[in-house]
Design an enzyme around this catalytic site. Structure first.
Site, PDB file in Angstrom:
ATOM      1  N   GLU A  92     -23.877 -36.204  16.859  1.00 33.20           N
ATOM      2  CA  GLU A  92     -23.307 -36.088  18.077  1.00 33.20           C
ATOM      3  C   GLU A  92     -21.524 -36.067  17.909  1.00 33.20           C
ATOM      4  O   GLU A  92     -20.810 -35.511  18.237  1.00 33.20           O
ATOM      5  CB  GLU A  92     -23.773 -36.692  19.087  1.00 33.20           C
ATOM      6  CG  GLU A  92     -25.324 -36.195  19.315  1.00 33.20           C
ATOM      7  CD  GLU A  92     -26.291 -37.466  18.645  1.00 33.20           C
ATOM      8  OE1 GLU A  92     -26.015 -37.600  17.401  1.00 33.20           O
ATOM      9  OE2 GLU A  92     -26.883 -37.833  19.131  1.00 33.20           O
ATOM     10  N   CYS A 116     -28.126 -41.587  21.287  1.00 27.20           N
ATOM     11  CA  CYS A 116     -28.100 -42.911  21.466  1.00 27.20           C
ATOM     12  C   CYS A 116     -27.087 -43.521  22.346  1.00 27.20           C
ATOM     13  O   CYS A 116     -26.274 -42.635  22.918  1.00 27.20           O
ATOM     14  CB  CYS A 116     -27.663 -43.667  20.195  1.00 27.20           C
ATOM     15  SG  CYS A 116     -26.283 -43.723  19.360  1.00 27.20           S
ATOM     16  N   CYS A 119     -23.674 -42.511  21.226  1.00 27.68           N
ATOM     17  CA  CYS A 119     -23.036 -41.115  21.289  1.00 27.68           C
ATOM     18  C   CYS A 119     -23.012 -40.923  22.836  1.00 27.68           C
ATOM     19  O   CYS A 119     -22.217 -40.142  23.249  1.00 27.68           O
ATOM     20  CB  CYS A 119     -24.193 -40.569  20.674  1.00 27.68           C
ATOM     21  SG  CYS A 119     -24.309 -40.526  18.903  1.00 27.68           S
TER      22      CYS A 119
END
Ligand SMILES: Nc1ccn([C@H]2C[C@H](O)[C@@H](COP(=O)(O)O)O2)c(=O)n1
Length: 179
Positions: A92, A116, A119
């Site tokens: 990402e 996560c 990100c």
């Protein structure tokens, strides 16, 4: 048969075309195929409000950090210099960094793995408004809980992608010279 008229089937719109979201998620999946991570390959695709792909990315080491020198292993020691987590750039994040437009405001992110917390920060700050994901295999992990907490607070929507086509075959031979 009236040869002056092609068979009806060539007059009508092709029907087995990819739906937009399958197309974008398939682009993320294809990008993941570039990942050298031996355990988890992740791909991401960012799309603007006109259904234009403005970024793609996959998980990998930063530029000039050799895939053959930096470690792909993982260990329990969180601070070990000999595991991939210290070095890998998430898919990402790479997509956001790779974007070919000046602003990601109002875009959608298609990612093979739920973002996560790190990100999520980048997603929120970049203006991405919606996330589609396939896997949430880290559900319940601290990083995912924190990610969802920030995304919810920031009003970034997320949902699991439900494919219309379960499998998409890429066969280069299909595009060889017309038979
Ligand atoms: N949202 C995420 C989470 C993880 N990644 C990358 C980081 C690693 O290369 C891999 C996960 O490895 P595992 O813990 O499954 O051995 O996926 C990412 O790109 N985006």
């Amino acid at each position: 048969m009236d040869v002056s008229q092609p068979p009806r089937r060539y007059n009508d719109k092709r029907k087995e075309y990819l739906e937009w979201n399958d197309y974008f998620m398939a682009t993320a999946v294809l990008s993941a195929k570039r990942s050298k991570d031996p355990v988890t390959q992740v791909g991401a695709c960012i799309v603007d409000q006109k259904n234009r792909v403005v970024a793609i990315g996959y998980n990998g080491f930063p530029r000039n950090c050799s895939d053959d020198e930096f470690p792909w292993g993982k260990s329990d020691a969180k601070q070990s210099l000999e595991h991939k987590y210290m070095y890998v750039v998430h898919a990402e994040a790479n997509a956001i960094l790779n974007s070919n437009c000046t602003s990601l405001d109002g875009t959608r992110l298609f990612t093979t793995l739920f973002p996560c917390n790190e990100c999520a920060k980048l997603i929120i700050q970049s203006g991405i408004q919606q996330i589609y994901f396939i896997s949430d295999k880290y559900e319940g992990h601290t990083a995912t809980i924190a990610s969802k907490r920030m995304l919810d607070a920031a009003g970034v929507l997320y949902s699991r992608h439900v494919p219309k086509q379960q499998k998409i075959l890429i066969d280069f031979a299909e595009f060889l010279d017309e038979n």
